[in-house]
Design a protein around this motif. Structure first.
Motif, PDB file in Angstrom:
ATOM      1  N   PRO A   1       0.841  -1.202   0.000  1.00 13.56           N
ATOM      2  CA  PRO A   1       0.000   0.000   0.000  1.00 13.56           C
ATOM      3  C   PRO A   1       0.873   1.249   0.000  1.00 13.56           C
ATOM      4  CG  PRO A   1       0.010  -1.020   2.168  1.00 13.56           C
ATOM      5  CD  PRO A   1       0.716  -1.967   1.261  1.00 13.56           C
ATOM      6  N   GLU A   2       0.318   2.346  -0.492  1.00 12.85           N
ATOM      7  CA  GLU A   2       1.091   3.577  -0.616  1.00 12.85           C
ATOM      8  C   GLU A   2       0.438   4.702   0.182  1.00 12.85           C
ATOM      9  OE1 GLU A   2       2.881   3.127  -5.136  1.00 12.85           O
ATOM     10  OE2 GLU A   2       0.792   3.773  -4.876  1.00 12.85           O
ATOM     11  N   SER A   3       1.250   5.675   0.547  1.00 18.43           N
ATOM     12  CA  SER A   3       0.750   6.839   1.276  1.00 18.43           C
ATOM     13  C   SER A   3       0.810   8.058   0.362  1.00 18.43           C
ATOM     14  CB  SER A   3       1.598   7.093   2.524  1.00 18.43           C
ATOM     15  OG  SER A   3       1.169   8.266   3.193  1.00 18.43           O
ATOM     16  N   ARG A   4      -0.292   8.837   0.369  1.00 18.99           N
ATOM     17  CA  ARG A   4      -0.361  10.063  -0.444  1.00 18.99           C
ATOM     18  C   ARG A   4      -0.337  11.287   0.474  1.00 18.99           C
ATOM     19  NH1 ARG A   4      -5.342  10.288  -4.034  1.00 18.99           N
ATOM     20  NH2 ARG A   4      -6.354   9.337  -2.212  1.00 18.99           N
ATOM     21  N   VAL A   5       0.443  12.268   0.064  1.00 21.27           N
ATOM     22  CA  VAL A   5       0.565  13.517   0.824  1.00 21.27           C
ATOM     23  C   VAL A   5      -0.232  14.601   0.109  1.00 21.27           C
ATOM     24  CG1 VAL A   5       2.167  15.305   1.611  1.00 21.27           C
ATOM     25  CG2 VAL A   5       2.806  12.881   1.766  1.00 21.27           C
ATOM     26  N   ALA A   6      -0.931  15.424   0.894  1.00 20.15           N
ATOM     27  CA  ALA A   6      -1.763  16.481   0.314  1.00 20.15           C
ATOM     28  C   ALA A   6      -1.639  17.751   1.136  1.00 20.15           C
ATOM     29  CB  ALA A   6      -3.228  16.038   0.266  1.00 20.15           C
ATOM     30  N   LEU A   7      -1.936  18.880   0.499  1.00 26.28           N
ATOM     31  CA  LEU A   7      -2.133  20.130   1.221  1.00 26.28           C
ATOM     32  C   LEU A   7      -3.620  20.220   1.555  1.00 26.28           C
ATOM     33  CD1 LEU A   7      -1.173  22.941   2.211  1.00 26.28           C
ATOM     34  CD2 LEU A   7      -1.787  23.812  -0.052  1.00 26.28           C
ATOM     35  N   SER A   8      -3.940  20.446   2.812  1.00 28.59           N
ATOM     36  CA  SER A   8      -5.343  20.436   3.238  1.00 28.59           C
ATOM     37  C   SER A   8      -5.622  21.620   4.160  1.00 28.59           C
ATOM     38  CB  SER A   8      -5.668  19.121   3.946  1.00 28.59           C
ATOM     39  OG  SER A   8      -7.038  19.045   4.294  1.00 28.59           O
ATOM     40  N   TRP A   9      -6.886  22.045   4.187  1.00 27.36           N
ATOM     41  CA  TRP A   9      -7.318  23.139   5.052  1.00 27.36           C
ATOM     42  C   TRP A   9      -8.832  23.057   5.209  1.00 27.36           C
ATOM     43  CZ3 TRP A   9      -6.165  23.300  -0.008  1.00 27.36           C
ATOM     44  CH2 TRP A   9      -7.106  23.851  -0.882  1.00 27.36           C
ATOM     45  N   PRO A  10      -9.404  23.630   6.273  1.00 22.93           N
ATOM     46  CA  PRO A  10     -10.861  23.630   6.422  1.00 22.93           C
ATOM     47  C   PRO A  10     -11.505  24.412   5.279  1.00 22.93           C
ATOM     48  CG  PRO A  10      -9.793  24.131   8.509  1.00 22.93           C
ATOM     49  CD  PRO A  10      -8.728  24.175   7.459  1.00 22.93           C
ATOM     50  N   GLU A  11     -12.455  23.811   4.615  1.00 20.96           N
ATOM     51  CA  GLU A  11     -13.054  24.438   3.429  1.00 20.96           C
ATOM     52  C   GLU A  11     -13.689  25.780   3.745  1.00 20.96           C
ATOM     53  OE1 GLU A  11     -16.117  23.247  -0.215  1.00 20.96           O
ATOM     54  OE2 GLU A  11     -15.652  21.808   1.373  1.00 20.96           O
ATOM     55  N   ASP A  12     -14.276  25.906   4.919  1.00 21.34           N
ATOM     56  CA  ASP A  12     -14.939  27.155   5.289  1.00 21.34           C
ATOM     57  C   ASP A  12     -13.956  28.228   5.749  1.00 21.34           C
ATOM     58  OD1 ASP A  12     -17.363  26.050   4.665  1.00 21.34           O
ATOM     59  OD2 ASP A  12     -17.854  25.489   6.739  1.00 21.34           O
ATOM     60  N   ALA A  13     -12.685  27.901   5.783  1.00 23.16           N
ATOM     61  CA  ALA A  13     -11.662  28.863   6.227  1.00 23.16           C
ATOM     62  C   ALA A  13     -10.630  29.076   5.131  1.00 23.16           C
ATOM     63  CB  ALA A  13     -10.998  28.367   7.508  1.00 23.16           C
ATOM     64  N   THR A  14     -11.107  29.215   3.900  1.00 22.84           N
ATOM     65  CA  THR A  14     -10.212  29.461   2.767  1.00 22.84           C
ATOM     66  C   THR A  14      -9.933  30.960   2.699  1.00 22.84           C
ATOM     67  OG1 THR A  14     -11.258  27.614   1.609  1.00 22.84           O
ATOM     68  CG2 THR A  14      -9.830  29.038   0.305  1.00 22.84           C
ATOM     69  N   THR A  15      -8.959  31.408   3.477  1.00 21.77           N
ATOM     70  CA  THR A  15      -8.637  32.832   3.570  1.00 21.77           C
ATOM     71  C   THR A  15      -7.738  33.261   2.409  1.00 21.77           C
ATOM     72  OG1 THR A  15      -6.665  32.417   4.894  1.00 21.77           O
ATOM     73  CG2 THR A  15      -8.755  32.650   6.085  1.00 21.77           C
ATOM     74  N   ASP A  16      -7.500  34.562   2.326  1.00 19.76           N
ATOM     75  CA  ASP A  16      -6.590  35.074   1.300  1.00 19.76           C
ATOM     76  C   ASP A  16      -5.192  34.494   1.467  1.00 19.76           C
ATOM     77  OD1 ASP A  16      -8.546  36.599   0.113  1.00 19.76           O
ATOM     78  OD2 ASP A  16      -8.013  38.448   1.159  1.00 19.76           O
ATOM     79  N   LEU A  17      -4.740  34.336   2.718  1.00 21.09           N
ATOM     80  CA  LEU A  17      -3.401  33.785   2.949  1.00 21.09           C
ATOM     81  C   LEU A  17      -3.342  32.309   2.548  1.00 21.09           C
ATOM     82  CD1 LEU A  17      -2.389  35.461   6.337  1.00 21.09           C
ATOM     83  CD2 LEU A  17      -1.654  36.064   4.019  1.00 21.09           C
ATOM     84  N   VAL A  18      -4.416  31.578   2.784  1.00 18.59           N
ATOM     85  CA  VAL A  18      -4.467  30.190   2.317  1.00 18.59           C
ATOM     86  C   VAL A  18      -4.367  30.154   0.796  1.00 18.59           C
ATOM     87  CG1 VAL A  18      -5.943  28.141   2.105  1.00 18.59           C
ATOM     88  CG2 VAL A  18      -5.732  29.306   4.309  1.00 18.59           C
ATOM     89  N   GLU A  19      -5.079  31.056   0.120  1.00 16.14           N
ATOM     90  CA  GLU A  19      -5.002  31.128  -1.338  1.00 16.14           C
ATOM     91  C   GLU A  19      -3.578  31.446  -1.790  1.00 16.14           C
ATOM     92  OE1 GLU A  19      -6.999  30.309  -3.559  1.00 16.14           O
ATOM     93  OE2 GLU A  19      -9.058  30.455  -2.860  1.00 16.14           O
ATOM     94  N   ASP A  20      -2.898  32.325  -1.069  1.00 14.40           N
ATOM     95  CA  ASP A  20      -1.508  32.633  -1.406  1.00 14.40           C
ATOM     96  C   ASP A  20      -0.638  31.382  -1.317  1.00 14.40           C
ATOM     97  OD1 ASP A  20      -1.767  35.344  -1.969  1.00 14.40           O
ATOM     98  OD2 ASP A  20      -1.561  35.922   0.125  1.00 14.40           O
ATOM     99  N   PHE A  21      -0.843  30.604  -0.249  1.00 13.35           N
ATOM    100  CA  PHE A  21      -0.017  29.410  -0.076  1.00 13.35           C
ATOM    101  C   PHE A  21      -0.361  28.353  -1.120  1.00 13.35           C
ATOM    102  CE2 PHE A  21       1.623  25.578   1.954  1.00 13.35           C
ATOM    103  CZ  PHE A  21       2.905  26.012   2.273  1.00 13.35           C
ATOM    104  N   ILE A  22      -1.633  28.228  -1.473  1.00 17.08           N
ATOM    105  CA  ILE A  22      -2.027  27.297  -2.533  1.00 17.08           C
ATOM    106  C   ILE A  22      -1.289  27.653  -3.823  1.00 17.08           C
ATOM    107  CG2 ILE A  22      -3.936  26.564  -4.024  1.00 17.08           C
ATOM    108  CD1 ILE A  22      -5.783  26.961  -1.575  1.00 17.08           C
ATOM    109  N   GLY A  23      -1.235  28.945  -4.131  1.00 17.03           N
ATOM    110  CA  GLY A  23      -0.527  29.378  -5.335  1.00 17.03           C
ATOM    111  C   GLY A  23       0.939  28.993  -5.310  1.00 17.03           C
ATOM    112  N   ILE A  24       1.571  29.100  -4.161  1.00 15.54           N
ATOM    113  CA  ILE A  24       2.980  28.722  -4.038  1.00 15.54           C
ATOM    114  C   ILE A  24       3.158  27.224  -4.249  1.00 15.54           C
ATOM    115  CG2 ILE A  24       4.862  28.503  -2.357  1.00 15.54           C
ATOM    116  CD1 ILE A  24       3.966  31.223  -1.224  1.00 15.54           C
TER     117      ILE A  24
END
Length: 255
Positions: free
Chosen positions: A168-191
């Protein structure tokens, strides 16, 4: 102090095996006025840290609760078996789950592979952590199957590892609470997605374009005159094209 008076900051959780250095460096280059704080968390605790507001986003191991979290899968890790350097497995390039049938395969309580059927022979009891399991492998008690990043994290000179081709394999993801998608979270997603600072989808504004130099009145740069002829094509001596005879005659001598 009101919320508007609080300086912005960003908290990033990460689980063992994930190295966020590259993304942190880019963040510091693009948003030097917004400090980024790293929040280490175990794979089992990471979701609770995000859910309880202990971090704004995090590098986690899938699966997560998709009814609460947004997640961007990043990569799938190679699964390896950690063995002593004098183990028979150390002599081959890779193994299958079946090759582990005669070994005691340790199964720590913080396992992240989610086995449906653990290979090999079970140990008398489960180690509490992956670090404890690594120590038991070094003592010759058994072998351990983990994502490659955890094998590297717990590297020891007396141990080595080999890929397990059908585990079996392990997958890594970037995750955050959907209702807390702030501007800074969007900045980090872009990076994390590799967007440049000038990307139209990124929130960080691009530097303002410099105004273009104004053209002189009259429209366009002045035209260069062709030597010997004006723009009309007429000879500068007058007329439409010079003498019709081609050559000029000799001047008459005076008597």
């Amino acid at each position: 102090m009101t919320s508007s008076d609080v300086s912005p900051s960003f908290r990033l959780a990460y689980v063992p095996g994930v190295t966020p250095t590259k993304w942190v460096r880019i963040w510091n280059e693009r948003l030097p006025d917004v400090p980024l704080t790293l929040v280490p968390a175990s794979a089992a605790e990471a979701s609770d840290v995000l859910r309880d507001g202990g971090a704004d986003a995090g590098f986690v191991r899938l699966p997560v609760d998709r009814t609460f979290f947004s997640a961007i899968p990043l990569y799938t890790e190679t699964t390896v078996v950690v063995v002593p350097k004098d183990h028979l497995i150390a002599a081959v390039d890779e193994v299958t789950v079946e090759d582990l049938a005669d070994d005691i395969v340790l199964h720590p309580l913080d396992d992240v592979l989610g086995w449906e059927q653990l290979p090999g022979r079970p140990a008398i009891e489960r180690p509490a952590t992956t670090a404890d399991a690594i120590a038991l492998v070094a003592a010759g008690v058994g072998v351990l199957v983990v994502p490659q990043s955890l094998a590297r994290l717990h590297h020891r000179k007396d141990l080595t590892y080999r890929p397990v081709t059908d585990g079996p394999e392990s997958r890594v993801a970037l995750s955050w609470p959907e209702d807390a998608t702030t501007d800074l979270v969007e900045d980090f997603i872009g990076i994390v997605r590799g967007r440049t600072v000038n990307s139209s989808r990124g929130r960080t504004p691009a530097p303002a374009a410099q105004p273009k130099a104004k053209r002189p009145a009259g429209g366009g740069a002045p035209r260069k005159h062709t030597a010997g002829r004006a723009a009309t094509g007429k000879s500068p001596r007058g007329g439409s094209g010079g003498s019709k005879g081609g050559k000029r005659g000799k001047p008459r001598r005076r008597s």
